[in-house]
Design a protein around this motif. Structure first.
Motif, PDB file in Angstrom:
ATOM      1  N   GLN A   3      11.185  -5.194  -2.067  1.00  0.00           N
ATOM      2  CA  GLN A   3      10.569  -6.028  -3.099  1.00  0.00           C
ATOM      3  C   GLN A   3      10.848  -7.434  -2.638  1.00  0.00           C
ATOM      4  OE1 GLN A   3      13.424  -6.761  -6.632  1.00  0.00           O
ATOM      5  NE2 GLN A   3      11.621  -6.077  -7.903  1.00  0.00           N
ATOM      6  N   VAL A   6       7.904  -8.529  -0.587  1.00  0.00           N
ATOM      7  CA  VAL A   6       6.911  -8.822  -1.416  1.00  0.00           C
ATOM      8  C   VAL A   6       6.727 -10.170  -2.006  1.00  0.00           C
ATOM      9  CG1 VAL A   6       5.695  -8.131  -3.535  1.00  0.00           C
ATOM     10  CG2 VAL A   6       6.551  -6.187  -2.023  1.00  0.00           C
ATOM     11  N   LEU A   7       8.154 -10.603  -2.268  1.00  0.00           N
ATOM     12  CA  LEU A   7       8.070 -11.866  -3.027  1.00  0.00           C
ATOM     13  C   LEU A   7       7.895 -12.907  -1.889  1.00  0.00           C
ATOM     14  CD1 LEU A   7      11.317 -11.284  -5.259  1.00  0.00           C
ATOM     15  CD2 LEU A   7       9.186 -12.230  -5.731  1.00  0.00           C
ATOM     16  N   LYS A  10       4.434 -13.377  -0.826  1.00  0.00           N
ATOM     17  CA  LYS A  10       3.740 -14.117  -1.688  1.00  0.00           C
ATOM     18  C   LYS A  10       3.918 -15.446  -1.560  1.00  0.00           C
ATOM     19  CE  LYS A  10       4.153 -16.788  -5.675  1.00  0.00           C
ATOM     20  NZ  LYS A  10       5.050 -17.595  -5.689  1.00  0.00           N
ATOM     21  N   LEU A  13       1.931 -16.274   1.578  1.00  0.00           N
ATOM     22  CA  LEU A  13       0.367 -16.474   1.076  1.00  0.00           C
ATOM     23  C   LEU A  13       0.192 -17.707   0.606  1.00  0.00           C
ATOM     24  CD1 LEU A  13      -1.995 -14.256   1.356  1.00  0.00           C
ATOM     25  CD2 LEU A  13      -1.601 -13.770  -0.883  1.00  0.00           C
ATOM     26  N   GLU A  14       1.018 -18.352  -0.340  1.00  0.00           N
ATOM     27  CA  GLU A  14       0.806 -19.320  -1.176  1.00  0.00           C
ATOM     28  C   GLU A  14       0.647 -20.693   0.062  1.00  0.00           C
ATOM     29  OE1 GLU A  14       3.527 -19.952  -4.427  1.00  0.00           O
ATOM     30  OE2 GLU A  14       2.380 -21.734  -5.190  1.00  0.00           O
ATOM     31  N   ILE A 104       7.118 -13.251 -13.983  1.00  0.00           N
ATOM     32  CA  ILE A 104       7.698 -12.448 -12.857  1.00  0.00           C
ATOM     33  C   ILE A 104       9.074 -11.797 -13.089  1.00  0.00           C
ATOM     34  CG2 ILE A 104       8.517 -12.604 -10.464  1.00  0.00           C
ATOM     35  CD1 ILE A 104       5.379 -12.676 -11.073  1.00  0.00           C
ATOM     36  N   PRO A 108      11.439  -5.899 -13.090  1.00  0.00           N
ATOM     37  CA  PRO A 108      12.691  -5.701 -12.574  1.00  0.00           C
ATOM     38  C   PRO A 108      13.002  -6.378 -11.412  1.00  0.00           C
ATOM     39  CG  PRO A 108      11.332  -3.729 -12.529  1.00  0.00           C
ATOM     40  CD  PRO A 108      10.558  -4.612 -13.444  1.00  0.00           C
ATOM     41  N   VAL A 109      12.956  -7.606 -11.216  1.00  0.00           N
ATOM     42  CA  VAL A 109      13.052  -8.514  -9.867  1.00  0.00           C
ATOM     43  C   VAL A 109      14.429  -9.091  -9.942  1.00  0.00           C
ATOM     44  CG1 VAL A 109      12.277 -10.475  -8.698  1.00  0.00           C
ATOM     45  CG2 VAL A 109      10.692  -8.888  -9.876  1.00  0.00           C
ATOM     46  N   ALA A 110      15.228  -8.976  -8.966  1.00  0.00           N
ATOM     47  CA  ALA A 110      16.524  -9.649  -8.886  1.00  0.00           C
ATOM     48  C   ALA A 110      16.365 -11.182  -8.638  1.00  0.00           C
ATOM     49  CB  ALA A 110      17.104  -9.190  -7.515  1.00  0.00           C
ATOM     50  N   PHE A 114      14.121 -13.792  -5.881  1.00  0.00           N
ATOM     51  CA  PHE A 114      13.308 -14.747  -6.307  1.00  0.00           C
ATOM     52  C   PHE A 114      13.617 -16.011  -5.836  1.00  0.00           C
ATOM     53  CE2 PHE A 114      11.424 -17.852  -9.276  1.00  0.00           C
ATOM     54  CZ  PHE A 114      10.407 -17.206  -9.375  1.00  0.00           C
TER      55      PHE A 114
ATOM     56  N   ASP B  70      18.639  -1.419 -15.118  1.00  0.00           N
ATOM     57  CA  ASP B  70      17.854  -2.870 -15.589  1.00  0.00           C
ATOM     58  C   ASP B  70      16.757  -2.268 -16.555  1.00  0.00           C
ATOM     59  OD1 ASP B  70      16.402  -5.082 -15.569  1.00  0.00           O
ATOM     60  OD2 ASP B  70      16.400  -5.311 -13.726  1.00  0.00           O
ATOM     61  N   ARG B  72      14.562  -4.066 -17.641  1.00  0.00           N
ATOM     62  CA  ARG B  72      13.305  -4.724 -17.568  1.00  0.00           C
ATOM     63  C   ARG B  72      12.204  -3.701 -16.938  1.00  0.00           C
ATOM     64  NH1 ARG B  72      14.677  -9.858 -14.046  1.00  0.00           N
ATOM     65  NH2 ARG B  72      15.946  -8.284 -13.113  1.00  0.00           N
ATOM     66  N   SER B  73      12.788  -2.609 -16.421  1.00  0.00           N
ATOM     67  CA  SER B  73      12.017  -1.587 -15.707  1.00  0.00           C
ATOM     68  C   SER B  73      11.250  -0.692 -16.630  1.00  0.00           C
ATOM     69  CB  SER B  73      12.523  -0.698 -14.721  1.00  0.00           C
ATOM     70  OG  SER B  73      13.641  -0.225 -15.375  1.00  0.00           O
ATOM     71  N   TRP B  87      -4.040 -19.240  -7.729  1.00  0.00           N
ATOM     72  CA  TRP B  87      -4.772 -19.172  -6.280  1.00  0.00           C
ATOM     73  C   TRP B  87      -4.884 -17.755  -5.827  1.00  0.00           C
ATOM     74  CZ3 TRP B  87      -1.077 -16.669  -3.244  1.00  0.00           C
ATOM     75  CH2 TRP B  87       0.320 -16.860  -3.918  1.00  0.00           C
ATOM     76  N   TYR B  96       0.571  -7.416  -6.913  1.00  0.00           N
ATOM     77  CA  TYR B  96       1.704  -8.148  -6.459  1.00  0.00           C
ATOM     78  C   TYR B  96       2.799  -7.590  -7.804  1.00  0.00           C
ATOM     79  CZ  TYR B  96       4.985 -12.300  -6.207  1.00  0.00           C
ATOM     80  OH  TYR B  96       6.166 -12.959  -6.536  1.00  0.00           O
ATOM     81  N   LEU B 100       6.200  -5.360  -7.362  1.00  0.00           N
ATOM     82  CA  LEU B 100       7.516  -5.780  -7.770  1.00  0.00           C
ATOM     83  C   LEU B 100       8.151  -4.995  -8.704  1.00  0.00           C
ATOM     84  CD1 LEU B 100       7.025  -9.635  -8.835  1.00  0.00           C
ATOM     85  CD2 LEU B 100       8.057  -8.554  -6.829  1.00  0.00           C
TER      86      LEU B 100
END
Lengths: 260, 306
Positions: A3, A6-7, A10, A13-14, A104, A108-110, A114, B70, B72-73, B87, B96, B100
């Motif tokens: 994960q 993945v962040l 991104k 990419l930005e 975001i 379930p993102v820590a 982030f 969590d 949130r999942s 963008w 994406y 995540l």
């Protein structure tokens, strides 16, 4: 961990899509290359100015190769620092203001991922830009003034790079704490300037200060070794970790601004 | 089976209490509307459920997840104004979002294609989000909320910002979604809630004024109503004015209509008999007499204005 990548991907990419990955290294290369070239040409530039009275003798100090490299570092210490603050100033606050952080962070993102993914992206672009820029400076210095030992150059670049990374981290911290991106850049640069000045004024009391890194990098260039290195490096790394932890903690309390 | 239980949930900002000790239970498979006027605390309540705001006090408990997991999942969330990275392309954002949420690269791709098709923006999938219209962003927002097949889909005012056509389309989408998952959405439009939902929670000034299944609420709060309209001649108008000065005992409340009056009564048969007799006796030129029941709207208006 996947994960986190993945962040990070991104962020990467930005950097590409926004063109930062092109212009920031280009500016650093120009900064690094221009210093030795301008120093080399300076006598001719002055002679060519043509408005000197007859018989003027201008004595310029003879420049050593390592002296030119130190000047190059000073360029990075002002304009380079400004650019790093500018590209990092909105990294968190813009997302919080626009609401993308809310999109975001309900997943379930820590929170730590982030922030650290952004931080790692900042370090990456800083390392690439500074590496290329300093390399260009080293190359032109070697061509025009004589060679500087690779070891001294590499050692000083690590020390100076750590300083740039430290200021970038502080910018990200302020970007998390403050709403305005401009205020974040201003605060980070202000903090860096204060730290540098305080360290120069109180060399004994602040012997461990990260503000000393630029001095150490110069010493490394001039003499090949920097004394009192490890306390400064350790304190800087600890401060970076603490700044990240504070940013994560604050973000967890306030994931998005428009929510309030 | 209960999916989510909320107890004593409170959020106070410096001087105001946005949400004041609300409690409710959401059962699996239900579609729940959080209904209330603007400023009732709906968004704050929803943001606490999603974890975007920490509650001042109170409990939010999801059933069927281990302690420390969590929550949130389990949640898919569409905020009132979804924000994207302009963008990125629509498809990139979905992938994406899916990654995540823990989907593998391959899963995220197939799921994204599936959802783009489903919400009807497949043809714009490869365009930058910067060029999307409001309706397209809303659909993309819905798709990203669904990417990990959440157990609870939370939507904050999903149709408020849309034009009538976009609104209709999103409502149709929601109708099919509620068959698959539990849905909680907020709205200030009663009609939307009535159309889709099994349960409503009506909020006012940070509290839940009325809550329960629509059918129960309807039958519980149902009251008979008489609407009377008269011709606008001198005699009939005078009669109505006088009659309303001392209304008979069966009239609980009344409100003026254009050219008549609307009476909420307790005994509909007595009321009908009595009123008709009076009308005949006084020779009132009646144009319409209708007997019906209070609607959900009456209840909603009562709940939010009282």
């Amino acid at each position: 961990m996947s994960q986190w990548f993945v962040l990070y991907r991104k962020e990467w990419l930005e950097l590409i899509r926004s063109g930062k990955l092109i212009w920031v290294p280009v500016v650093f290369i120009l900064l690094g290359a221009s210093q030795p070239i301008v120093s080399y040409m300076l006598p001719e530039i002055i002679a060519g100015a043509g408005n000197m009275p007859e018989g003027t003798v201008i004595e310029l100090p003879t420049l050593t190769a390592s002296g030119v490299m130190v000047q190059t570092l000073q360029q990075f210490g002002t304009l380079g620092l400004l650019i790093i603050a500018l590209i990092s100033m909105g990294t968190v606050s813009n997302e919080r203001l626009s609401g993308t952080s809310a999109m975001i962070l309900v997943k379930p993102v820590a929170y730590s991922s982030f922030v650290t993914a952004k931080w790692a992206a900042m370090l990456t672009i800083t390392a690439i830009s500074f590496g290329l820029g300093y390399g260009a400076g080293w190359y032109y210095t070697a061509a025009l003034f004589g060679s500087v030992s690779l070891l001294a150059a590499a050692g000083s670049s690590l020390l100076f790079g750590l300083w740039l990374g430290f200021v970038g981290t502080v910018t990200i911290l302020f970007s998390t704490l403050l709403r305005s991106a401009a205020a974040a850049a201003f605060s980070a640069l202000g903090a860096a300037a204060l730290l540098s000045i305080a360290t120069t004024l109180l060399p004994k009391a602040l012997a461990w200060s990260p503000g000393k890194l630029t001095e150490l990098a110069a010493a490394q260039l001039m003499s090949g070794h920097a004394s009192g290195l490890w306390p400064v490096v350790s304190i800087t790394i600890i401060s970076i970790i603490a700044a990240l932890a504070l940013a994560v903690w604050h973000l967890r309390q306030h994931p998005s601004i428009e929510a309030v | 089976m209960a999916l989510l239980t909320v107890k004593g949930l409170t959020k106070s900002f410096e001087s105001t209490q946005a949400v004041n000790s609300i409690g409710f239970t959401i059962h699996e498979g239900r579609c729940v509307a959080l209904l209330g006027p603007n400023g009732a605390g709906k968004t704050t309540a929803i943001r606490m459920l999603t974890g975007l705001i920490a509650p001042t006090s109170g409990d939010i408990e999801f059933h069927g997840i281990g302690p420390g997991a969590d929550r949130r999942s389990l949640i898919g969330f569409l905020p009132q104004v979804p924000a994207f990275y302009n963008w990125m392309t629509g498809r990139e954002f979905l992938i994406y979002a899916g990654r995540l949420c823990g989907l593998s690269a391959k899963e995220a791709q197939t799921r994204s294609s599936e959802l783009l098709e489903r919400v009807g923006i497949a043809s714009a999938a490869k365009r930058r989000i910067a060029g999307y219209s409001g309706g397209m962003k809303q659909r993309l927002g819905l798709a990203q909320a669904l990417i990990h097949r959440p157990k609870l889909l939370i939507l904050d005012e999903p149709v408020s910002a849309l034009d009538p056509i976009g609104r209709r389309e999103v409502m149709e989408l929601l109708r099919s979604l509620k068959l698959e998952t539990t849905v909680l959405f907020s709205t200030h439009v009663l009609h939307d809630a009535e159309e889709l939902c099994d349960d409503v929670l009506i909020m006012r000034a940070g509290r839940i004024a009325v809550g329960g299944s629509i059918q129960d609420i309807r039958s519980e709060h149902r009251q008979p109503i008489l609407s009377l309209e008269i011709e606008q001649d001198e005699h009939s108008r005078k009669w109505l004015q006088n009659w309303l000065k001392t209304p008979p005992a069966y009239v609980k409340t009344y409100s003026a209509l254009s050219g008549g009056v609307r009476l909420v009564v307790d005994d509909v048969n007595a009321a009908r008999r009595n009123l008709l007799a009076e009308l005949v006796e006084s020779d009132v030129r009646m144009t319409k007499l209708e007997i019906g029941h209070t609607t959900l709207e009456d209840l909603f208006m009562k709940a939010v204005t009282e």
